[in-house]
Design a protein around this motif. Sequence first.
Motif, PDB file in Angstrom:
ATOM      1  N   GLU A  89       0.850  -1.198   0.000  1.00 24.94           N
ATOM      2  CA  GLU A  89       0.000   0.000   0.000  1.00 24.94           C
ATOM      3  C   GLU A  89       0.883   1.244   0.000  1.00 24.94           C
ATOM      4  O   GLU A  89       1.784   1.363   0.814  1.00 24.94           O
ATOM      5  CB  GLU A  89      -0.932  -0.017   1.225  1.00 24.94           C
ATOM      6  CG  GLU A  89      -1.748   1.246   1.438  1.00 24.94           C
ATOM      7  CD  GLU A  89      -2.571   1.684   0.223  1.00 24.94           C
ATOM      8  OE1 GLU A  89      -3.344   0.875  -0.308  1.00 24.94           O
ATOM      9  OE2 GLU A  89      -2.406   2.838  -0.196  1.00 24.94           O
ATOM     10  N   ALA A  90       0.570   2.182  -0.921  1.00 24.04           N
ATOM     11  CA  ALA A  90       1.384   3.399  -1.022  1.00 24.04           C
ATOM     12  C   ALA A  90       1.037   4.418   0.054  1.00 24.04           C
ATOM     13  O   ALA A  90       1.867   5.237   0.433  1.00 24.04           O
ATOM     14  CB  ALA A  90       1.195   4.022  -2.412  1.00 24.04           C
ATOM     15  N   ASN A  91      -0.196   4.379   0.542  1.00 20.73           N
ATOM     16  CA  ASN A  91      -0.662   5.431   1.461  1.00 20.73           C
ATOM     17  C   ASN A  91      -0.599   4.954   2.918  1.00 20.73           C
ATOM     18  O   ASN A  91      -1.441   4.170   3.357  1.00 20.73           O
ATOM     19  CB  ASN A  91      -2.097   5.809   1.094  1.00 20.73           C
ATOM     20  CG  ASN A  91      -2.602   6.994   1.902  1.00 20.73           C
ATOM     21  OD1 ASN A  91      -1.989   7.394   2.897  1.00 20.73           O
ATOM     22  ND2 ASN A  91      -3.722   7.551   1.483  1.00 20.73           N
ATOM     23  N   PRO A  92       0.387   5.484   3.689  1.00 22.70           N
ATOM     24  CA  PRO A  92       0.557   5.013   5.068  1.00 22.70           C
ATOM     25  C   PRO A  92      -0.616   5.378   5.985  1.00 22.70           C
ATOM     26  O   PRO A  92      -0.731   4.833   7.086  1.00 22.70           O
ATOM     27  CB  PRO A  92       1.851   5.681   5.522  1.00 22.70           C
ATOM     28  CG  PRO A  92       2.061   6.829   4.598  1.00 22.70           C
ATOM     29  CD  PRO A  92       1.370   6.512   3.308  1.00 22.70           C
ATOM     30  N   PHE A 115       4.483  -0.990   3.115  1.00 21.34           N
ATOM     31  CA  PHE A 115       4.078   0.356   2.706  1.00 21.34           C
ATOM     32  C   PHE A 115       5.144   0.970   1.807  1.00 21.34           C
ATOM     33  O   PHE A 115       6.330   0.876   2.087  1.00 21.34           O
ATOM     34  CB  PHE A 115       3.839   1.237   3.942  1.00 21.34           C
ATOM     35  CG  PHE A 115       2.623   0.774   4.689  1.00 21.34           C
ATOM     36  CD1 PHE A 115       1.367   1.241   4.333  1.00 21.34           C
ATOM     37  CD2 PHE A 115       2.736  -0.186   5.685  1.00 21.34           C
ATOM     38  CE1 PHE A 115       0.243   0.771   4.978  1.00 21.34           C
ATOM     39  CE2 PHE A 115       1.605  -0.658   6.341  1.00 21.34           C
ATOM     40  CZ  PHE A 115       0.357  -0.178   5.988  1.00 21.34           C
ATOM     41  N   GLY A 116       4.675   1.561   0.713  1.00 16.79           N
ATOM     42  CA  GLY A 116       5.567   2.178  -0.258  1.00 16.79           C
ATOM     43  C   GLY A 116       4.984   1.962  -1.637  1.00 16.79           C
ATOM     44  O   GLY A 116       3.902   1.385  -1.778  1.00 16.79           O
ATOM     45  N   LYS A 117       5.711   2.417  -2.636  1.00 15.33           N
ATOM     46  CA  LYS A 117       5.222   2.234  -4.006  1.00 15.33           C
ATOM     47  C   LYS A 117       5.521   0.808  -4.450  1.00 15.33           C
ATOM     48  O   LYS A 117       6.662   0.330  -4.328  1.00 15.33           O
ATOM     49  CB  LYS A 117       5.907   3.230  -4.939  1.00 15.33           C
ATOM     50  CG  LYS A 117       5.313   4.624  -4.840  1.00 15.33           C
ATOM     51  CD  LYS A 117       5.844   5.522  -5.950  1.00 15.33           C
ATOM     52  CE  LYS A 117       4.896   6.662  -6.239  1.00 15.33           C
ATOM     53  NZ  LYS A 117       3.764   6.321  -7.055  1.00 15.33           N
ATOM     54  N   ALA A 118       4.524   0.154  -4.985  1.00 17.14           N
ATOM     55  CA  ALA A 118       4.677  -1.250  -5.376  1.00 17.14           C
ATOM     56  C   ALA A 118       5.846  -1.431  -6.341  1.00 17.14           C
ATOM     57  O   ALA A 118       6.619  -2.398  -6.226  1.00 17.14           O
ATOM     58  CB  ALA A 118       3.389  -1.748  -6.019  1.00 17.14           C
ATOM     59  N   GLN A 139      -3.206   4.069 -13.876  1.00 14.56           N
ATOM     60  CA  GLN A 139      -2.185   4.558 -14.814  1.00 14.56           C
ATOM     61  C   GLN A 139      -0.924   3.689 -14.758  1.00 14.56           C
ATOM     62  O   GLN A 139      -0.157   3.663 -15.713  1.00 14.56           O
ATOM     63  CB  GLN A 139      -1.770   6.004 -14.461  1.00 14.56           C
ATOM     64  CG  GLN A 139      -2.900   6.975 -14.306  1.00 14.56           C
ATOM     65  CD  GLN A 139      -3.400   7.505 -15.645  1.00 14.56           C
ATOM     66  OE1 GLN A 139      -2.684   7.440 -16.631  1.00 14.56           O
ATOM     67  NE2 GLN A 139      -4.626   7.988 -15.680  1.00 14.56           N
ATOM     68  N   GLU A 140      -0.738   3.017 -13.613  1.00 18.57           N
ATOM     69  CA  GLU A 140       0.513   2.270 -13.414  1.00 18.57           C
ATOM     70  C   GLU A 140       0.359   0.769 -13.657  1.00 18.57           C
ATOM     71  O   GLU A 140       1.317   0.019 -13.474  1.00 18.57           O
ATOM     72  CB  GLU A 140       1.020   2.512 -11.981  1.00 18.57           C
ATOM     73  CG  GLU A 140       1.395   3.956 -11.721  1.00 18.57           C
ATOM     74  CD  GLU A 140       1.692   4.275 -10.250  1.00 18.57           C
ATOM     75  OE1 GLU A 140       2.176   5.381  -9.980  1.00 18.57           O
ATOM     76  OE2 GLU A 140       1.432   3.410  -9.384  1.00 18.57           O
ATOM     77  N   TYR A 141      -0.818   0.338 -14.069  1.00 16.73           N
ATOM     78  CA  TYR A 141      -1.037  -1.105 -14.286  1.00 16.73           C
ATOM     79  C   TYR A 141       0.044  -1.747 -15.180  1.00 16.73           C
ATOM     80  O   TYR A 141       0.554  -2.814 -14.844  1.00 16.73           O
ATOM     81  CB  TYR A 141      -2.435  -1.357 -14.878  1.00 16.73           C
ATOM     82  CG  TYR A 141      -3.548  -1.567 -13.866  1.00 16.73           C
ATOM     83  CD1 TYR A 141      -3.514  -0.961 -12.616  1.00 16.73           C
ATOM     84  CD2 TYR A 141      -4.643  -2.374 -14.172  1.00 16.73           C
ATOM     85  CE1 TYR A 141      -4.549  -1.152 -11.702  1.00 16.73           C
ATOM     86  CE2 TYR A 141      -5.674  -2.570 -13.262  1.00 16.73           C
ATOM     87  CZ  TYR A 141      -5.626  -1.963 -12.039  1.00 16.73           C
ATOM     88  OH  TYR A 141      -6.640  -2.162 -11.134  1.00 16.73           O
TER      89      TYR A 141
HETATM   90  C1  SAM Z   1      -8.827   0.147  -5.206  1.00 21.41           C
HETATM   91  S1  SAM Z   1      -7.855   0.358  -3.788  1.00 21.41           S
HETATM   92  C2  SAM Z   1      -7.442  -1.313  -3.340  1.00 21.41           C
HETATM   93  C3  SAM Z   1      -8.623  -2.136  -2.855  1.00 21.41           C
HETATM   94  C4  SAM Z   1      -8.257  -3.445  -2.231  1.00 21.41           C
HETATM   95  N1  SAM Z   1      -7.347  -4.222  -3.062  1.00 21.41           N
HETATM   96  C5  SAM Z   1      -9.489  -4.280  -1.954  1.00 21.41           C
HETATM   97  O1  SAM Z   1      -9.644  -5.371  -2.554  1.00 21.41           O
HETATM   98  O2  SAM Z   1     -10.338  -3.889  -1.142  1.00 21.41           O
HETATM   99  C6  SAM Z   1      -6.328   0.949  -4.453  1.00 21.41           C
HETATM  100  C7  SAM Z   1      -5.230   1.230  -3.441  1.00 21.41           C
HETATM  101  O3  SAM Z   1      -3.974   1.270  -4.138  1.00 21.41           O
HETATM  102  C8  SAM Z   1      -3.138   2.184  -3.488  1.00 21.41           C
HETATM  103  N2  SAM Z   1      -2.048   2.559  -4.412  1.00 21.41           N
HETATM  104  C9  SAM Z   1      -2.073   3.477  -5.410  1.00 21.41           C
HETATM  105  N3  SAM Z   1      -0.882   3.499  -6.049  1.00 21.41           N
HETATM  106  C10 SAM Z   1      -0.102   2.561  -5.465  1.00 21.41           C
HETATM  107  C11 SAM Z   1       1.231   2.101  -5.682  1.00 21.41           C
HETATM  108  N4  SAM Z   1       2.009   2.612  -6.644  1.00 21.41           N
HETATM  109  N5  SAM Z   1       1.708   1.114  -4.872  1.00 21.41           N
HETATM  110  C12 SAM Z   1       0.935   0.588  -3.878  1.00 21.41           C
HETATM  111  N6  SAM Z   1      -0.336   0.985  -3.633  1.00 21.41           N
HETATM  112  C13 SAM Z   1      -0.844   1.956  -4.408  1.00 21.41           C
HETATM  113  C14 SAM Z   1      -4.091   3.333  -3.116  1.00 21.41           C
HETATM  114  O4  SAM Z   1      -3.548   4.132  -2.074  1.00 21.41           O
HETATM  115  C15 SAM Z   1      -5.358   2.568  -2.714  1.00 21.41           C
HETATM  116  O5  SAM Z   1      -5.414   2.346  -1.334  1.00 21.41           O
END
Ligand code: SAM
Length: 211
Positions: A89-92, A115-118, A139-141
């Motif tokens: 998860e990116a958002n702490p 926690f951090g950017k995937a 956008q990052e898929y």
């Molecule tokens: C749609 S929610 C996830 C829902 C969860 N997987 C579920 O099944 O309930 C997307 C999450 O991805 C996180 N996120 C966005 N960019 C990210 C990244 N680069 N790396 C990790 N997490 C990220 C967002 O902060 C958000 O909490």
Amino acid sequence: MLAAEILKYTDDYSNVQDNILNEVERSTHLHTIAPQMLSGRVQGAFLTLMTSLLQAKHVLEIGTFTAYGTICLARGLYPSPESKVVTIEANPEYTFLIKKHLALAGVEDRVESLFGKAQDIISQRPETWDIVFIDANKQEYPDYYEAVIDRVRPGGLILSDNVLWSGKVVYEPNDVDARVIHRYNEMLHRDPRVQVLMLTIRDGLSIAVRK
Ligand SMILES: C[S@@+](CC[C@H](N)C(=O)[O-])C[C@H]1O[C@@H](n2cnc3c(N)ncnc32)[C@H](O)[C@@H]1O
């Protein structure tokens, strides 16, 4: 995507009632501003089913949010001490809710929450994945996909959420996000390393099976 009444009907007539997930849903609505991001009952049950059918031991989730999907994935893990869901998860700011919900579901010992950017974390992981659930920044898929595709075992799955983007990939192809998702769908469709099955569950969920 599908009308709300149809989604409610599929919820009502699937055996997906679950007090713990109800509480996670309630708590997510209470404490976050975007509760619609969580996977929901039918998709959650689908995640558990996939994990359990594959007898998965190594599962990666990209985008934890409040751990609804994490709990569903952890519940299907093969019963072995080495089985684990790694979730990023990116958002702490979600740390408290994630910890609380994992403890509530009693799966905290089967989950490694990072926690951090995937994109920064995935390459440091040693695992070969049975299942990867991509559910973060649309956008990052493509970046997430390229980071994991050669680390998924043959027969393993990459599940990608929101691949219909509320139907906009079909009805509003010029929408900025729809265009990104459409390009991602095309990318997987053309990738000889996987066989893709796109499902209309919730907001669209694609299954890419690693050859
Ligand atoms: C749609 S929610 C996830 C829902 C969860 N997987 C579920 O099944 O309930 C997307 C999450 O991805 C996180 N996120 C966005 N960019 C990210 C990244 N680069 N790396 C990790 N997490 C990220 C967002 O902060 C958000 O909490």
